[in-house]
Motif scaffolding. Structure first.
Motif, mmCIF file in Angstrom:
data_model
loop_
_atom_site.group_PDB
_atom_site.id
_atom_site.type_symbol
_atom_site.label_atom_id
_atom_site.label_comp_id
_atom_site.label_asym_id
_atom_site.label_seq_id
_atom_site.Cartn_x
_atom_site.Cartn_y
_atom_site.Cartn_z
ATOM 1 N N GLY A 19 0.812 -1.213 0.000
ATOM 2 C CA GLY A 19 0.000 0.000 0.000
ATOM 3 C C GLY A 19 0.842 1.258 0.000
ATOM 4 N N GLY A 20 1.941 1.250 0.728
ATOM 5 C CA GLY A 20 2.835 2.407 0.737
ATOM 6 C C GLY A 20 3.406 2.694 -0.638
ATOM 7 N N VAL A 21 3.792 1.633 -1.326
ATOM 8 C CA VAL A 21 4.329 1.787 -2.688
ATOM 9 C C VAL A 21 3.242 2.302 -3.628
ATOM 10 N N LEU A 22 2.061 1.704 -3.551
ATOM 11 C CA LEU A 22 0.958 2.117 -4.420
ATOM 12 C C LEU A 22 0.523 3.554 -4.136
ATOM 13 N N PHE A 27 0.110 9.194 -5.622
ATOM 14 C CA PHE A 27 0.337 10.607 -5.312
ATOM 15 C C PHE A 27 1.143 11.289 -6.410
ATOM 16 N N LYS A 28 2.164 10.630 -6.916
ATOM 17 C CA LYS A 28 2.967 11.225 -7.989
ATOM 18 C C LYS A 28 2.105 11.514 -9.217
ATOM 19 N N GLN A 29 1.208 10.593 -9.544
ATOM 20 C CA GLN A 29 0.329 10.802 -10.696
ATOM 21 C C GLN A 29 -0.639 11.954 -10.458
ATOM 22 N N VAL A 30 -1.212 12.031 -9.272
ATOM 23 C CA VAL A 30 -2.127 13.120 -8.944
ATOM 24 C C VAL A 30 -1.380 14.451 -8.993
ATOM 25 N N TRP A 31 -0.181 14.497 -8.454
ATOM 26 C CA TRP A 31 0.614 15.724 -8.417
ATOM 27 C C TRP A 31 0.927 16.195 -9.842
ATOM 28 N N LYS A 32 1.284 15.262 -10.704
ATOM 29 C CA LYS A 32 1.571 15.617 -12.105
ATOM 30 C C LYS A 32 0.323 16.153 -12.797
ATOM 31 N N ARG A 33 -0.813 15.511 -12.578
ATOM 32 C CA ARG A 33 -2.062 15.912 -13.243
ATOM 33 C C ARG A 33 -2.561 17.265 -12.777
ATOM 34 N N LEU A 34 -2.146 17.662 -11.603
ATOM 35 C CA LEU A 34 -2.516 18.989 -11.119
ATOM 36 C C LEU A 34 -1.655 20.075 -11.751
ATOM 37 N N GLY A 35 -0.726 19.661 -12.616
ATOM 38 C CA GLY A 35 0.083 20.620 -13.352
ATOM 39 C C GLY A 35 1.359 21.040 -12.661
ATOM 40 N N THR A 58 -0.707 17.948 2.321
ATOM 41 C CA THR A 58 -2.110 17.612 2.568
ATOM 42 C C THR A 58 -2.600 16.555 1.584
ATOM 43 N N LEU A 59 -2.291 16.767 0.322
ATOM 44 C CA LEU A 59 -2.706 15.821 -0.713
ATOM 45 C C LEU A 59 -2.051 14.454 -0.515
ATOM 46 N N GLN A 60 -0.773 14.466 -0.195
ATOM 47 C CA GLN A 60 -0.062 13.204 0.022
ATOM 48 C C GLN A 60 -0.661 12.452 1.212
ATOM 49 N N GLY A 61 -0.959 13.153 2.278
ATOM 50 C CA GLY A 61 -1.567 12.514 3.445
ATOM 51 C C GLY A 61 -2.921 11.914 3.125
ATOM 52 N N ALA A 62 -3.719 12.640 2.335
ATOM 53 C CA ALA A 62 -5.042 12.144 1.961
ATOM 54 C C ALA A 62 -4.934 10.892 1.099
ATOM 55 N N VAL A 63 -4.032 10.912 0.122
ATOM 56 C CA VAL A 63 -3.859 9.742 -0.754
ATOM 57 C C VAL A 63 -3.408 8.536 0.067
ATOM 58 N N PHE A 64 -2.434 8.726 0.948
ATOM 59 C CA PHE A 64 -1.947 7.611 1.762
ATOM 60 C C PHE A 64 -3.048 7.071 2.669
ATOM 61 N N ALA A 65 -3.871 7.960 3.252
ATOM 62 C CA ALA A 65 -4.945 7.516 4.141
ATOM 63 C C ALA A 65 -5.998 6.705 3.391
ATOM 64 N N LYS A 68 -4.478 3.292 2.440
ATOM 65 C CA LYS A 68 -4.350 2.454 3.627
ATOM 66 C C LYS A 68 -5.708 1.910 4.058
ATOM 67 N N ALA A 69 -6.725 2.763 4.079
ATOM 68 C CA ALA A 69 -8.059 2.319 4.475
ATOM 69 C C ALA A 69 -8.595 1.263 3.510
ATOM 70 N N ALA A 70 -8.402 1.474 2.220
ATOM 71 C CA ALA A 70 -8.890 0.513 1.225
ATOM 72 C C ALA A 70 -8.183 -0.826 1.361
ATOM 73 N N ILE A 71 -6.882 -0.807 1.582
ATOM 74 C CA ILE A 71 -6.125 -2.050 1.706
ATOM 75 C C ILE A 71 -6.446 -2.760 3.023
ATOM 76 N N ASP A 72 -6.553 -2.011 4.121
ATOM 77 C CA ASP A 72 -6.909 -2.627 5.401
ATOM 78 C C ASP A 72 -8.291 -3.276 5.337
ATOM 79 N N ARG A 73 -9.233 -2.561 4.732
ATOM 80 C CA ARG A 73 -10.585 -3.090 4.625
ATOM 81 C C ARG A 73 -10.621 -4.329 3.738
#
Length: 88
Positions: A19-22, A27-35, A58-65, A68-73
């Motif tokens: 999950g950390g790797v994913l 996050f890198k993809q989201v950051w790039k798409r935001l320009g 903030t964005l990185q924390g949200a993506v990681f959370a 993590k929630a999706a993988i834990d669930r």
């Protein structure tokens, strides 16, 4: 300790690492798409503004959370399917 909890521990650890790797890749993809640049700013990057650094954090924390929630669930659901009980 329940068998489902024991079964979930190694699965949860392995899924957490994956999950950390994913999350980092997402996050890198989201950051790039935001320009923005290919790399998100570090907190100590003096060439970046406070605003950019805090938005990236903030964005990185949200993506990681979310990842993590999706993988834990998903792991807990898989353990319940295999053992018949929900892990604690």
């Amino acid at each position: 300790m329940k068998a489902s909890t024991v079964a979930y521990k190694p699965v949860g650890t392995a899924l957490g690492a994956l999950g950390g790797v994913l999350a980092g890749m997402a996050f890198k993809q989201v950051w790039k798409r935001l320009g923005h640049d290919d790399d998100a700013p570090n907190a100590t990057d003096e060439d970046r503004s406070w605003r950019e650094i805090l938005i990236a954090a903030t964005l990185q924390g949200a993506v990681f959370a979310v990842v993590k929630a999706a993988i834990d669930r998903g792991g807990a659901v898989a353990v319940r399917r295999l053992t018949g009980t929900w892990p604690d």
